[in-house]
Motif scaffolding. Sequence first.
Motif, PDB file in Angstrom:
ATOM      1  N   PHE A   7      10.802   3.815  -8.745  1.00 18.78           N
ATOM      2  CA  PHE A   7      12.071   4.340  -8.617  1.00 18.78           C
ATOM      3  C   PHE A   7      12.531   5.409  -9.432  1.00 18.78           C
ATOM      4  O   PHE A   7      13.280   6.198  -9.305  1.00 18.78           O
ATOM      5  CB  PHE A   7      13.099   3.109  -8.711  1.00 18.78           C
ATOM      6  CG  PHE A   7      13.533   2.593  -7.309  1.00 18.78           C
ATOM      7  CD1 PHE A   7      12.964   3.048  -6.012  1.00 18.78           C
ATOM      8  CD2 PHE A   7      14.195   1.257  -7.297  1.00 18.78           C
ATOM      9  CE1 PHE A   7      13.188   2.382  -4.816  1.00 18.78           C
ATOM     10  CE2 PHE A   7      14.576   0.803  -6.090  1.00 18.78           C
ATOM     11  CZ  PHE A   7      14.192   0.912  -4.811  1.00 18.78           C
ATOM     12  N   ASN A   8      11.928   5.302 -10.577  1.00 16.50           N
ATOM     13  CA  ASN A   8      12.096   6.323 -11.739  1.00 16.50           C
ATOM     14  C   ASN A   8      12.140   7.704 -11.274  1.00 16.50           C
ATOM     15  O   ASN A   8      13.229   8.560 -11.671  1.00 16.50           O
ATOM     16  CB  ASN A   8      11.287   6.215 -12.898  1.00 16.50           C
ATOM     17  CG  ASN A   8      11.661   4.869 -13.425  1.00 16.50           C
ATOM     18  OD1 ASN A   8      12.674   4.081 -13.349  1.00 16.50           O
ATOM     19  ND2 ASN A   8      10.717   4.435 -14.441  1.00 16.50           N
TER      20      ASN A   8
ATOM     21  N   LEU B 121       4.204   9.782  -7.310  1.00 18.60           N
ATOM     22  CA  LEU B 121       5.444  10.069  -7.946  1.00 18.60           C
ATOM     23  C   LEU B 121       5.402   9.912  -9.608  1.00 18.60           C
ATOM     24  O   LEU B 121       6.023  10.985 -10.480  1.00 18.60           O
ATOM     25  CB  LEU B 121       6.543   9.516  -7.490  1.00 18.60           C
ATOM     26  CG  LEU B 121       7.132   9.399  -5.928  1.00 18.60           C
ATOM     27  CD1 LEU B 121       8.144   8.721  -5.438  1.00 18.60           C
ATOM     28  CD2 LEU B 121       7.386  10.986  -5.859  1.00 18.60           C
ATOM     29  N   ASN B 122       4.757   8.989  -9.952  1.00 19.10           N
ATOM     30  CA  ASN B 122       4.549   8.871 -11.567  1.00 19.10           C
ATOM     31  C   ASN B 122       3.556   9.795 -12.030  1.00 19.10           C
ATOM     32  O   ASN B 122       3.782  10.125 -13.108  1.00 19.10           O
ATOM     33  CB  ASN B 122       4.049   7.240 -11.827  1.00 19.10           C
ATOM     34  CG  ASN B 122       5.094   6.358 -11.833  1.00 19.10           C
ATOM     35  OD1 ASN B 122       5.991   6.617 -12.836  1.00 19.10           O
ATOM     36  ND2 ASN B 122       5.183   5.567 -10.885  1.00 19.10           N
ATOM     37  N   ILE B 123       2.729  10.483 -11.267  1.00 11.53           N
ATOM     38  CA  ILE B 123       1.744  11.387 -11.876  1.00 11.53           C
ATOM     39  C   ILE B 123       2.680  12.889 -11.970  1.00 11.53           C
ATOM     40  O   ILE B 123       2.568  13.425 -12.687  1.00 11.53           O
ATOM     41  CB  ILE B 123       0.630  11.683 -10.658  1.00 11.53           C
ATOM     42  CG1 ILE B 123      -0.381  10.746 -10.877  1.00 11.53           C
ATOM     43  CG2 ILE B 123      -0.018  12.950 -11.133  1.00 11.53           C
ATOM     44  CD1 ILE B 123      -1.403  10.807  -9.681  1.00 11.53           C
ATOM     45  N   PHE B 124       3.582  12.943 -10.888  1.00 16.34           N
ATOM     46  CA  PHE B 124       4.542  14.145 -11.107  1.00 16.34           C
ATOM     47  C   PHE B 124       5.542  13.847 -12.410  1.00 16.34           C
ATOM     48  O   PHE B 124       5.679  14.801 -13.274  1.00 16.34           O
ATOM     49  CB  PHE B 124       5.321  14.279 -10.085  1.00 16.34           C
ATOM     50  CG  PHE B 124       4.804  15.017  -8.765  1.00 16.34           C
ATOM     51  CD1 PHE B 124       4.669  16.410  -9.389  1.00 16.34           C
ATOM     52  CD2 PHE B 124       4.600  14.460  -7.625  1.00 16.34           C
ATOM     53  CE1 PHE B 124       4.166  17.253  -8.063  1.00 16.34           C
ATOM     54  CE2 PHE B 124       3.965  15.456  -6.701  1.00 16.34           C
ATOM     55  CZ  PHE B 124       3.844  16.629  -6.775  1.00 16.34           C
TER      56      PHE B 124
ATOM     57  N   LEU C 289       0.752  -1.237  -0.067  1.00 15.44           N
ATOM     58  CA  LEU C 289       0.134  -0.058  -0.013  1.00 15.44           C
ATOM     59  C   LEU C 289       0.937   1.249   0.172  1.00 15.44           C
ATOM     60  O   LEU C 289       0.581   2.362  -0.738  1.00 15.44           O
ATOM     61  CB  LEU C 289      -0.897  -0.001   1.114  1.00 15.44           C
ATOM     62  CG  LEU C 289      -1.860   1.113   1.671  1.00 15.44           C
ATOM     63  CD1 LEU C 289      -2.960   1.336   0.369  1.00 15.44           C
ATOM     64  CD2 LEU C 289      -2.430   1.232   2.788  1.00 15.44           C
ATOM     65  N   VAL C 290       1.832   1.233   0.854  1.00 12.72           N
ATOM     66  CA  VAL C 290       2.742   2.420   0.951  1.00 12.72           C
ATOM     67  C   VAL C 290       3.599   2.599  -0.245  1.00 12.72           C
ATOM     68  O   VAL C 290       3.815   3.802  -0.733  1.00 12.72           O
ATOM     69  CB  VAL C 290       3.673   2.302   2.000  1.00 12.72           C
ATOM     70  CG1 VAL C 290       4.861   3.573   2.116  1.00 12.72           C
ATOM     71  CG2 VAL C 290       3.082   2.197   3.501  1.00 12.72           C
ATOM     72  N   ILE C 291       4.105   1.329  -1.105  1.00  9.08           N
ATOM     73  CA  ILE C 291       4.874   1.567  -2.124  1.00  9.08           C
ATOM     74  C   ILE C 291       4.021   2.133  -3.208  1.00  9.08           C
ATOM     75  O   ILE C 291       4.402   2.819  -3.993  1.00  9.08           O
ATOM     76  CB  ILE C 291       5.462   0.294  -2.659  1.00  9.08           C
ATOM     77  CG1 ILE C 291       6.589  -0.173  -1.489  1.00  9.08           C
ATOM     78  CG2 ILE C 291       6.138   0.280  -3.785  1.00  9.08           C
ATOM     79  CD1 ILE C 291       7.105  -1.516  -1.640  1.00  9.08           C
ATOM     80  N   CYS C 292       2.788   1.541  -3.320  1.00  8.26           N
ATOM     81  CA  CYS C 292       1.873   2.030  -4.454  1.00  8.26           C
ATOM     82  C   CYS C 292       1.447   3.208  -4.469  1.00  8.26           C
ATOM     83  O   CYS C 292       1.315   4.109  -5.645  1.00  8.26           O
ATOM     84  CB  CYS C 292       0.679   0.788  -4.519  1.00  8.26           C
ATOM     85  SG  CYS C 292       1.010  -0.834  -5.071  1.00  8.26           S
ATOM     86  N   LEU C 293       1.017   3.536  -3.224  1.00 11.58           N
ATOM     87  CA  LEU C 293       0.235   5.185  -3.158  1.00 11.58           C
ATOM     88  C   LEU C 293       1.554   6.195  -3.516  1.00 11.58           C
ATOM     89  O   LEU C 293       1.447   7.135  -4.203  1.00 11.58           O
ATOM     90  CB  LEU C 293       0.073   5.324  -1.679  1.00 11.58           C
ATOM     91  CG  LEU C 293      -1.304   4.745  -1.620  1.00 11.58           C
ATOM     92  CD1 LEU C 293      -1.717   4.901  -0.034  1.00 11.58           C
ATOM     93  CD2 LEU C 293      -2.273   5.144  -2.442  1.00 11.58           C
ATOM     94  N   SER C 294       2.944   5.776  -2.812  1.00 13.00           N
ATOM     95  CA  SER C 294       3.928   6.411  -3.143  1.00 13.00           C
ATOM     96  C   SER C 294       4.259   6.717  -4.827  1.00 13.00           C
ATOM     97  O   SER C 294       4.510   7.661  -5.256  1.00 13.00           O
ATOM     98  CB  SER C 294       5.137   6.321  -2.517  1.00 13.00           C
ATOM     99  OG  SER C 294       4.914   6.180  -0.923  1.00 13.00           O
ATOM    100  N   GLY C 295       4.493   5.459  -5.415  1.00 18.30           N
ATOM    101  CA  GLY C 295       4.493   5.332  -6.632  1.00 18.30           C
ATOM    102  C   GLY C 295       3.786   6.212  -7.493  1.00 18.30           C
ATOM    103  O   GLY C 295       4.038   6.615  -8.463  1.00 18.30           O
ATOM    104  N   ILE C 296       2.430   6.256  -7.218  1.00 12.69           N
ATOM    105  CA  ILE C 296       1.337   6.582  -8.018  1.00 12.69           C
ATOM    106  C   ILE C 296       1.542   7.924  -8.171  1.00 12.69           C
ATOM    107  O   ILE C 296       1.484   8.806  -9.119  1.00 12.69           O
ATOM    108  CB  ILE C 296      -0.079   6.125  -7.531  1.00 12.69           C
ATOM    109  CG1 ILE C 296      -0.281   4.654  -7.727  1.00 12.69           C
ATOM    110  CG2 ILE C 296      -1.226   7.053  -8.090  1.00 12.69           C
ATOM    111  CD1 ILE C 296      -1.608   4.290  -7.119  1.00 12.69           C
TER     112      ILE C 296
END
Length: 366
Positions: free
Chosen positions: A307-308, A35-38, A26-33
Amino acid sequence: MDNGTEADYRPESVSGYRLYHGYISLVICLSGIVLNIFNAFIWSRKRMKSSTNLILMALSITDCVSLFLYLVYSSYLFIATGPSQLLYHSETCMYVVVITFHEFIGFHTTSNWLTICLAIFRYIKVCHPNSGKLWCNRKRAELAIVLVFVMTTIATIPFYFYYEVYNVSEDYPNITGYWIRKTKFARNNVDYQTILLWLYGVIFKVCPSIAMVVLSALMALKLHRAQKRQKVFRVGPESHVTNLRGYNHTTIMLIAIVMIYVILEIPIGISAFTSGLNGEESHYFYFLLYSEVGDILDLLPLLNASFNFAVYFALSDQFRSVFRLLIMRKATIEIPHGSETIEMSGSTKVYTVPVIWNSVRQTLHL
């Protein structure tokens, strides 16, 4: 890996790492979502238009979608309920689990092949600059994105014939609810299972990893040779030195993206590949769906998709500049044109953030 059928799996309660997997993902997915929107927003800016950035924007979108799909899957199966037949699961929810997991594989595979396109485009630009001017334009980047999406969609269709949702009471009369099992077609056709394992392990994981390692090595060699010649540029105009520095930074950034992919994806590819070597009935995809080790392996593509942003921010001056413009209201930031090889030219300009921020707010309807 031990091969067998779903009958080898007896209903068990949820324990060990599986109690925490939902919250970690949950933490990884929310953070990744987020960051990828940015990422997608920044790479889509008018000042950032190029074939490379177009692929980076598409990569950010597909990573965002794959993280969202896994978020739905893990939130239900690991937080709302649990990955056990002892717990009640409705037929609808189990279809959601199967569909979101398979679509996660599909969109993540799309991201993988977009990364390969990125490496190919960059390889042509770095190692064959004359051909790069002809072939690596936005129209061909758009065509590559469409082809990747269509081909990966077709390639992932066979996975939907692997599992079906069924009533658990057929196997365990004392248990109510629904679960998944191999379809009759999959059970009766062992070759089909082997083909899927090789498709997933070799075509989706191992081959892309090998191709990207080779392309990265060639680009790194070219970069090393360019650095040896950098003294020649230093005696010339300052703009030439700046362009070379930005050219090198962009190449290093893309090599870093590729290497992160290889490190995080190759373990799953090798495990699927070795599982398919036996040519016997396999429970590998059931293993990925419903085992503690499979859950840990799932974290690797999630981290890869998240990570990107760190790579872009660390190695791209223009990415950092645009990102700062988005989050700061009162500052004056200098954006060096030509500091990266993103098909941008011109002299250095200074932009006042409040003016840009108002434009951003209007775009986002804030």
